[in-house]
Design a protein around this motif. Structure first.
Motif, PDB file in Angstrom:
ATOM      1  N   PRO A 208       8.087  -2.795  60.742  1.00 36.69           N
ATOM      2  CA  PRO A 208       8.454  -2.293  59.404  1.00 36.69           C
ATOM      3  C   PRO A 208       7.667  -2.965  58.279  1.00 36.69           C
ATOM      4  CG  PRO A 208      10.427  -2.773  60.688  1.00 36.69           C
ATOM      5  CD  PRO A 208       9.253  -3.284  61.467  1.00 36.69           C
ATOM      6  N   ILE A 209       7.371  -4.243  58.437  1.00 40.16           N
ATOM      7  CA  ILE A 209       6.593  -4.963  57.417  1.00 40.16           C
ATOM      8  C   ILE A 209       5.162  -4.440  57.404  1.00 40.16           C
ATOM      9  CG2 ILE A 209       5.674  -7.214  56.742  1.00 40.16           C
ATOM     10  CD1 ILE A 209       8.258  -8.421  57.965  1.00 40.16           C
ATOM     11  N   LYS A 210       4.562  -4.248  58.578  1.00 44.03           N
ATOM     12  CA  LYS A 210       3.200  -3.715  58.667  1.00 44.03           C
ATOM     13  C   LYS A 210       3.135  -2.306  58.077  1.00 44.03           C
ATOM     14  CE  LYS A 210       1.717  -6.215  62.787  1.00 44.03           C
ATOM     15  NZ  LYS A 210       1.319  -6.092  64.201  1.00 44.03           N
ATOM     16  N   ASP A 211       4.136  -1.491  58.369  1.00 44.09           N
ATOM     17  CA  ASP A 211       4.159  -0.122  57.842  1.00 44.09           C
ATOM     18  C   ASP A 211       4.204  -0.116  56.322  1.00 44.09           C
ATOM     19  OD1 ASP A 211       4.039   0.886  60.399  1.00 44.09           O
ATOM     20  OD2 ASP A 211       6.188   1.363  60.515  1.00 44.09           O
ATOM     21  N   ARG A 212       5.034  -0.967  55.727  1.00 41.29           N
ATOM     22  CA  ARG A 212       5.131  -1.027  54.260  1.00 41.29           C
ATOM     23  C   ARG A 212       3.825  -1.530  53.641  1.00 41.29           C
ATOM     24  NH1 ARG A 212      10.454  -0.229  52.303  1.00 41.29           N
ATOM     25  NH2 ARG A 212      10.071  -1.246  50.310  1.00 41.29           N
ATOM     26  N   LEU A 213       3.189  -2.494  54.290  1.00 41.24           N
ATOM     27  CA  LEU A 213       1.903  -2.983  53.797  1.00 41.24           C
ATOM     28  C   LEU A 213       0.843  -1.884  53.861  1.00 41.24           C
ATOM     29  CD1 LEU A 213       1.777  -6.600  55.280  1.00 41.24           C
ATOM     30  CD2 LEU A 213       1.994  -5.960  52.877  1.00 41.24           C
ATOM     31  N   ASN A 214       0.848  -1.113  54.944  1.00 42.61           N
ATOM     32  CA  ASN A 214      -0.116  -0.019  55.087  1.00 42.61           C
ATOM     33  C   ASN A 214       0.105   1.079  54.053  1.00 42.61           C
ATOM     34  OD1 ASN A 214      -1.569  -1.118  57.211  1.00 42.61           O
ATOM     35  ND2 ASN A 214      -0.236  -0.228  58.758  1.00 42.61           N
ATOM     36  N   LEU A 215       1.311   1.220  53.560  1.00 43.59           N
ATOM     37  CA  LEU A 215       1.625   2.266  52.583  1.00 43.59           C
ATOM     38  C   LEU A 215       1.389   1.827  51.139  1.00 43.59           C
ATOM     39  CD1 LEU A 215       4.947   3.638  54.111  1.00 43.59           C
ATOM     40  CD2 LEU A 215       2.672   4.678  54.217  1.00 43.59           C
ATOM     41  N   MET A 216       1.057   0.561  50.908  1.00 44.53           N
ATOM     42  CA  MET A 216       0.955   0.047  49.536  1.00 44.53           C
ATOM     43  C   MET A 216      -0.203   0.651  48.753  1.00 44.53           C
ATOM     44  SD  MET A 216       2.183  -3.879  49.764  1.00 44.53           S
ATOM     45  CE  MET A 216       2.434  -4.066  48.019  1.00 44.53           C
ATOM     46  N   LEU A 217      -1.344   0.895  49.369  1.00 44.52           N
ATOM     47  CA  LEU A 217      -2.500   1.472  48.684  1.00 44.52           C
ATOM     48  C   LEU A 217      -2.995   2.674  49.461  1.00 44.52           C
ATOM     49  CD1 LEU A 217      -4.690  -1.586  47.623  1.00 44.52           C
ATOM     50  CD2 LEU A 217      -3.372  -0.095  46.141  1.00 44.52           C
ATOM     51  N   GLY A 218      -3.399   3.691  48.711  1.00 46.80           N
ATOM     52  CA  GLY A 218      -3.947   4.867  49.369  1.00 46.80           C
ATOM     53  C   GLY A 218      -4.754   5.712  48.398  1.00 46.80           C
ATOM     54  N   ARG A 219      -5.496   6.642  48.949  1.00 43.63           N
ATOM     55  CA  ARG A 219      -6.297   7.565  48.156  1.00 43.63           C
ATOM     56  C   ARG A 219      -5.508   8.833  47.905  1.00 43.63           C
ATOM     57  NH1 ARG A 219     -12.045   7.218  48.206  1.00 43.63           N
ATOM     58  NH2 ARG A 219     -12.765   5.337  49.219  1.00 43.63           N
TER      59      ARG A 219
ATOM     60  N   LEU B  29       9.937  -6.325  65.355  1.00 47.52           N
ATOM     61  CA  LEU B  29      10.425  -6.896  64.100  1.00 47.52           C
ATOM     62  C   LEU B  29       9.367  -6.823  62.985  1.00 47.52           C
ATOM     63  CD1 LEU B  29      12.281 -10.056  65.449  1.00 47.52           C
ATOM     64  CD2 LEU B  29      13.300  -7.917  64.659  1.00 47.52           C
ATOM     65  N   LEU B  30       8.089  -6.952  63.364  1.00 42.31           N
ATOM     66  CA  LEU B  30       7.017  -6.935  62.376  1.00 42.31           C
ATOM     67  C   LEU B  30       6.579  -5.519  61.990  1.00 42.31           C
ATOM     68  CD1 LEU B  30       4.753  -9.861  63.605  1.00 42.31           C
ATOM     69  CD2 LEU B  30       6.322  -9.832  61.670  1.00 42.31           C
TER      70      LEU B  30
END
Length: 185
Positions: A8-19, A5-6
């Motif tokens: 998808p939330i972790k994936d979206r958080l990981n995608l929020m900032l990047g180089r 359940l968590l």
């Protein structure tokens, strides 16, 4: 909680900032747009670049960017910072500020004062300039003035001077004394 359940939330958080690496800049519109590579297999077109009011720049291809994906959605990325380590000033002291480009032009607020350096010509266009200082020094091979010049104090000339037709000519003699010659109009 269940990791499933968590996830998808972790994936979206990981995608929020990047180089990303800047590939192309479109600077003709109201907001600058950047094409960048987020990774080898993820190019991104038309990323909006946000900057600070009054400061404008166009990053070179190869500059690095930080991209924020709003809501964790990679389809709406915005560039929130750009840096180009190839042209970054180094060795500054804490509290110092500088504006610099890739050509070596620098406006540097040092701990000892303001320094402006440039390998190129500097043009200053102003309707009026007032300088208030104890000492004003110009060190140049040649200095030219155009228009009227007013001097509200003494004029100390160390060397020869020729003030033109009808003016007084001052000449420094070999024994360091001054000779004055008045030219006729």
């Amino acid at each position: 909680m269940n990791d499933r359940l968590l996830r998808p939330i972790k994936d979206r958080l990981n995608l929020m900032l990047g180089r990303a690496i800047v590939r192309l800049v479109k600077d003709s519109g109201a907001l600058q747009l950047i094409q960048a590579d987020r990774s080898a297999d993820e190019p991104a077109d038309d990323l909006e670049r946000f900057g600070w009011y009054g400061f404008h720049s166009v990053p070179h291809e190869g500059a690095e960017a930080i991209v924020a994906s709003l809501g964790g959605s990679r389809s709406h990325g915005v560039v929130i910072a750009c840096e180009d380590r190839r042209y970054r000033l180094t060795g500054m002291a804490a509290g110092e500020v500088a504006l610099a480009d890739d050509l070596g032009q620098v406006v540097y607020l040092t701990r000892d004062g303001l320094r402006i350096t440039s390998p190129l010509k500097i043009d200053i266009e102003l309707p009026e300039v007032t300088v208030t200082t104890n000492v004003y020094t110009v060190d140049a091979d040649q200095t030219s003035f155009f228009g009227d010049v007013s001097i509200g104090g003494n004029l100390d000339v160390d060397g020869n001077s020729d003030l033109g037709n009808g003016a007084t000519k001052f000449v420094k003699l070999a024994d360091n004394s001054n000779a004055t010659t008045v030219k006729a109009k």
